[in-house]
Design an enzyme around this catalytic site. Structure first.
Site, PDB file in Angstrom:
ATOM      1  N   ASP A  18       0.877  -1.170   0.000  1.00  0.00           N
ATOM      2  CA  ASP A  18       0.000   0.000   0.000  1.00  0.00           C
ATOM      3  C   ASP A  18       0.912   1.217   0.000  1.00  0.00           C
ATOM      4  O   ASP A  18       1.653   1.444   0.951  1.00  0.00           O
ATOM      5  CB  ASP A  18      -0.867  -0.042   1.267  1.00  0.00           C
ATOM      6  CG  ASP A  18      -1.692   1.234   1.459  1.00  0.00           C
ATOM      7  OD1 ASP A  18      -1.534   2.182   0.664  1.00  0.00           O
ATOM      8  OD2 ASP A  18      -2.484   1.260   2.416  1.00  0.00           O
ATOM      9  N   TYR A  63       1.184   0.228  15.070  1.00  0.00           N
ATOM     10  CA  TYR A  63       0.257   0.013  13.965  1.00  0.00           C
ATOM     11  C   TYR A  63       0.497   1.040  12.862  1.00  0.00           C
ATOM     12  O   TYR A  63       0.420   2.244  13.101  1.00  0.00           O
ATOM     13  CB  TYR A  63      -1.197   0.113  14.452  1.00  0.00           C
ATOM     14  CG  TYR A  63      -2.173  -0.055  13.316  1.00  0.00           C
ATOM     15  CD1 TYR A  63      -2.368  -1.296  12.724  1.00  0.00           C
ATOM     16  CD2 TYR A  63      -2.846   1.034  12.793  1.00  0.00           C
ATOM     17  CE1 TYR A  63      -3.217  -1.451  11.651  1.00  0.00           C
ATOM     18  CE2 TYR A  63      -3.713   0.891  11.711  1.00  0.00           C
ATOM     19  CZ  TYR A  63      -3.888  -0.352  11.156  1.00  0.00           C
ATOM     20  OH  TYR A  63      -4.728  -0.508  10.078  1.00  0.00           O
ATOM     21  N   LYS A 123      -2.670  -2.396   7.917  1.00  0.00           N
ATOM     22  CA  LYS A 123      -2.836  -3.844   8.073  1.00  0.00           C
ATOM     23  C   LYS A 123      -1.945  -4.575   7.069  1.00  0.00           C
ATOM     24  O   LYS A 123      -1.553  -4.018   6.051  1.00  0.00           O
ATOM     25  CB  LYS A 123      -4.318  -4.197   7.883  1.00  0.00           C
ATOM     26  CG  LYS A 123      -4.740  -5.383   8.703  1.00  0.00           C
ATOM     27  CD  LYS A 123      -4.642  -5.129  10.185  1.00  0.00           C
ATOM     28  CE  LYS A 123      -4.770  -6.372  11.024  1.00  0.00           C
ATOM     29  NZ  LYS A 123      -4.367  -6.087  12.409  1.00  0.00           N
TER      30      LYS A 123
HETATM   31  P1  13P Z   1      -4.703  -0.448   5.150  1.00  0.00           P
HETATM   32  O1  13P Z   1      -3.795  -1.353   5.932  1.00  0.00           O
HETATM   33  O2  13P Z   1      -5.386  -1.125   4.038  1.00  0.00           O
HETATM   34  O3  13P Z   1      -3.962   0.785   4.739  1.00  0.00           O
HETATM   35  O4  13P Z   1      -5.896   0.007   6.105  1.00  0.00           O
HETATM   36  C1  13P Z   1      -5.561   0.676   7.246  1.00  0.00           C
HETATM   37  C2  13P Z   1      -6.662   1.223   8.060  1.00  0.00           C
HETATM   38  O5  13P Z   1      -6.361   1.617   9.166  1.00  0.00           O
HETATM   39  C3  13P Z   1      -8.043   1.277   7.563  1.00  0.00           C
HETATM   40  O6  13P Z   1      -8.913   1.885   8.502  1.00  0.00           O
HETATM   41 MG    MG Z   2      -3.930   2.034   3.347  1.00  0.00          MG
HETATM   42 MG    MG Z   3      -4.500  -2.147   2.455  1.00  0.00          MG
END
Ligand code: 13P
Ligand code: MG
Ligand code: MG
Length: 377
Positions: A12, A239, A242
């Site tokens: 990402d 964090y 994801k």
């Molecule tokens: P991604 O990991 O897809 O960027 O999503 C992160 C997120 O916190 C969505 O609320």
């Molecule tokens: Mg993202």
């Molecule tokens: Mg993502």
């Protein structure tokens, strides 16, 4: 020997209006770099797709697993998409690029990597044809493949091929990785079906244990499955987004068929992910190149089916498996499941486990409250 490596590397590196999808310009940049890499013979063939805000690059080549040229090429694609995201003010530009320059492999640098190598020979008695699937998921962790792949490789209730195909009856070897171990790759190898309850005991905890690979026992040199089983929060220490894992599954012949491999995805099984990566939500199968737009970032998974010729070409034509009408009713059902589940708000199992939340800001709130607690004697 005509050895071909399949590499799926995804990251990402920025998306429009929140964590939705990369821009068309970002995708065009990656696609033109793939075309140039084919021209320069860095890779044999390649394809870029997105699932939610993640760009996945699927490549074939003869450089083996963890080849620095391949990993560096993917990294460079993500760098140019990042510049474009920065230039246009997109959200989370360069989000998954967690180091300044990766040393050799991009594993441990942020991008998710699934790779496997096999002999591609039209005369090969086990694999005269090469059919394979590429799964790309968004808004969830690597343990998201625990339920479906356990079902396909261990449970005849979900995979009749385990009863019907004598070559599959020989079973499989699961390599399961302990994603909490930061000192190195801590893994265990377990044979199915004999150890399937031990496999289940580990896979029950998808936040810690994930299937990394599955091999055939009929033809032990044949790797069937590869999953990107690494955790971003272990690399970043907090964090940052994801993991959004990718997986390769070789199918047909001595392996499960695609129609068996997709069956468990009818459930919409609960995974850790969704909004802020901190919730438990059902996983919805969607068409490739689908943005995330649902409440609480309903986790998505896309699936592409390919065939590869003896030269390693695969991208001329492919099937968007979950983009088919056969999955419309499943999507509707999963949307309803998610809506019902969301009514419970933050209390208990609708949010991720405390082990997962320990990488989020709730830790500070709880630590501050600790001081206000009183013990009544
Ligand atoms: P991604 O990991 O897809 O960027 O999503 C992160 C997120 O916190 C969505 O609320
Ligand atoms: Mg993202
Ligand atoms: Mg993502």
């Amino acid at each position: 020997m005509n050895k071909i490596t399949l590499s799926v590397i995804k990251a990402d590196v920025g998306s429009i209006g929140g964590h939705t999808k990369p821009s068309d310009k970002m995708m065009d940049l990656v696609k033109s770099q793939i075309a140039a890499a084919v021209e320069q013979k860095i890779i044999i063939d390649g394809l870029a797709t997105y699932t939610g805000d993640d760009i996945a690059i699927t490549m074939s080549h003869r450089r083996g697993i963890n080849a620095p040229e391949i990993h560096q090429f993917a990294w460079n694609c993500f760098l140019s998409a990042t510049s474009e995201a920065q230039k246009t003010g997109l959200y989370g530009a360069g989000q998954d690029l967690l180091v300044t320059a990766p040393a050799g492999t991009v594993k441990g640098a942020g991008p998710a990597v699934a790779e496997l190598e096999f002999e591609r020979d039209n005369q090969n008695k086990n694999r005269p044809a090469e059919a394979f699937l590429v799964f790309t998921a968004d808004k969830c962790g690597p343990g998201s493949y625990n339920y479906p792949f356990y079902s396909v490789f261990c449970d005849p209730m979900h995979d009749g091929g385990l009863l019907l195909n004598p070559k599959m009856r020989k079973g499989f070897v699961f390599t399961i990785v302990d994603m909490d171990c930061k000192e190195g790759d801590r893994f265990i190898k377990l044979e199915a079906p004999e150890r399937s309850w031990d496999i289940a005991a580990l896979l029950q905890n998808p936040d810690r244990f994930a299937i990394e690979s599955i091999h055939s026992r009929y033809a032990p040199e044949e790797q069937i499955v590869s999953v990107s089983a690494t955790r971003l929060h272990n690399i970043a220490g907090k964090y940052t987004g994801k993991d959004d894992p990718v997986a390769i599954v070789r199918t047909q012949g001595i392996f499960p068929a695609p129609e068996e491999t997709v069956e468990p995805f009818m459930l919409g099984h609960f995974v850790t992910g969704g909004a802020r990566g901190s919730h438990v939500m059902p996983l919805m199968p969607v068409a490739i190149n689908t943005p995330v737009a649902g409440p609480y970032c309903l986790p998505l998974i896309a699936l592409t089916a390919f065939s590869m010729d003896a030269d390693g070409m695969f991208s001329q034509e492919y099937i968007d498996m979950f983009g088919n009408v056969a999955w419309d009713a499943t999507r509707f059902k999963i949307q309803q499941k998610a809506e019902e589940w969301r009514r419970q708000g933050f209390v208990g199992p609708t949010m991720a486990s405390h082990a997962e939340l320990s990488y989020t800001g709730i830790v500070d709130a709880l630590a501050a409250l600790e001081k206000e607690f009183i013990i009544r004697k």
